[in-house]
Design a protein around this motif. Structure first.
Motif, short mmCIF file in Angstrom:
data_model
loop_
_atom_site.label_atom_id
_atom_site.label_comp_id
_atom_site.label_asym_id
_atom_site.label_seq_id
_atom_site.Cartn_x
_atom_site.Cartn_y
_atom_site.Cartn_z
N ALA A 1 59.08 35.84 32.28
CA ALA A 1 58.54 35.92 33.63
C ALA A 1 59.10 34.81 34.50
O ALA A 1 58.86 33.62 34.26
N LEU A 2 59.86 35.18 35.50
CA LEU A 2 60.45 34.23 36.44
C LEU A 2 59.38 33.76 37.43
O LEU A 2 58.55 34.55 37.88
N VAL A 3 59.40 32.47 37.78
CA VAL A 3 58.49 31.96 38.80
C VAL A 3 59.12 32.26 40.16
O VAL A 3 60.05 31.58 40.59
N GLY A 4 58.61 33.28 40.83
CA GLY A 4 59.25 33.81 42.02
C GLY A 4 59.42 32.82 43.15
O GLY A 4 60.51 32.69 43.72
N VAL A 5 58.36 32.11 43.51
CA VAL A 5 58.43 31.19 44.64
C VAL A 5 59.44 30.08 44.37
O VAL A 5 60.22 29.71 45.25
N ASN A 6 59.43 29.53 43.15
CA ASN A 6 60.38 28.48 42.82
C ASN A 6 61.82 28.98 42.90
O ASN A 6 62.72 28.29 43.37
#
Length: 250
Positions: free
Chosen positions: A230-235
Motif C-alpha cells: 500500500a503506497l502512501v498517496g499523499v507522501n
C-alpha cells in the motif's frame, strides 16, 4: 480485482494506496492507473462519515476495491462496512483479545456480533436481507490487522490463531518508534522482527502486507515476501511535486 481472494493471491502482488484526503478524482485516477485497491485512512485522515461514504461510492463506480483503515472509535468498523467498504484495516492489534474483538465487530452472527440492519448502503438500502445476505457478507469482508508494536510481535503466535484474519499488515513506522528507533526503520533489530513476522505468518498460511513510500520501498517489501503493498498517496504526490520543482530550478 474485485474480491478479497484476489488481494492475497499467490499469482500476483496486489498494489494499492492509502488515501487520507477527500478526493474522488484521485480515487478514479487510481483505478484508471491500474491499482488493485484503495484504503481510505480514517485513522489519520480527514474524513467525515459523509465523506467516507462518497469515497467508497466513487471506488465502486470505477470498480476499485474499497477498504477503510478504521479509527479507534467503537463504531468505526460498523460504519465503514455499512457504508459499503469491502474490508477493513484495523490499527494497533496487540493481542489475541484485540484480534478477537475485530472479528466480533466485523462479522454478523454466528461468527461475530456486528449489528444487523438492512437499510444501509451495503445492503442496497433494503434490497438485500436475511440469512443469505449475512452469510455472504461474512464470507466477503476482507480483514487486515496491523501489527505495529513489539507487544504485538511478542503475541503474534496467539494472534495468528484467530480465525477470520485475511492479512497481517506490518506498521513499520509505528513498530520502529515503539522499539526505540523513530528515525530508523532499517535498524537491524527492527528488521529482525519484521523477518520473523513474515516467517510466522507464512507458517500460519496468512499473507503479509506492507506500506511503501515509493517504488524502491515497494520492491523491498515484495522481495521479502509481501503479497500486498500500500503506497502512501499523499507522501508520494508531495514528493513528486517537490521533485518537479527541484528539477526545474536547476
Amino acid at each position: 480485482m474485485n474480491n478479497k481472494a484476489d488481494l492475497t493471491s499467490n499469482e500476483k502482488i496486489a498494489h494499492g494506496m492509502f488515501l487520507g484526503v477527500y478526493s474522488p478524482a484521485l480515487v478514479e485516477m487510481c483505478s484508471y492507473a491500474g491499482f488493485d485497491f484503495i484504503i481510505f485512512d480514517n485513522e489519520h485522515g480527514a474524513f467525515s462519515d459523509r465523506d467516507l461514504e462518497e469515497m467508497i461510492r466513487t471506488a465502486d463506480a470505477v470498480d476499485l476495491l474499497s477498504l477503510v483503515r478504521v479509527s479507534y472509535d467503537e463504531s468505526s468498523i460498523q460504519k465503514a462496512l455499512d457504508r459499503g467498504a469491502k474490508g477493513i484495516h484495523v490499527p494497533m492489534v496487540n493481542s489475541k483479545l484485540d484480534a478477537l474483538k475485530v472479528i466480533q465487530k466485523a462479522m454478523y452472527p454466528p461468527l461475530g456480533n456486528r449489528g444487523v440492519a438492512y437499510s444501509h448502503r451495503a445492503a442496497k438500502y433494503g434490497q438485500l436481507s436475511g440469512r443469505q445476505y449475512l452469510q455472504q457478507s461474512n464470507e466477503d469482508i476482507f480483514v487486515a490487522i496491523h501489527l505495529e508494536t513489539y507487544e504485538a510481535f511478542k503475541n503474534i503466535d496467539e494472534i495468528l490463531q484467530v480465525p477470520g484474519i485475511d492479512l497481517i499488515f506490518i506498521g513499520l513506522t509505528d513498530l520502529s518508534v515503539d522499539m526505540g528507533y523513530p528515525n530508523n526503520s532499517n535498524h537491524p533489530e527492527v528488521q529482525a522482527v519484521v523477518e520473523q513476522i513474515y516467517q510466522k505468518a507464512k507458517q500460519a498460511n496468512i499473507a503479509v502486507g506492507e506500506v511503501a513510500s515509493n517504488e524502491e520501498t515497494a520492491q523491498k517489501a515484495v522481495d521479502r515476501g509481501a503479497k500486498y503493498v500500500a503506497l502512501v498517496g499523499v507522501n508520494y504526490v508531495m514528493n513528486a511535486l517537490k521533485k518537479y520543482v527541484q528539477n526545474m530550478a536547476k
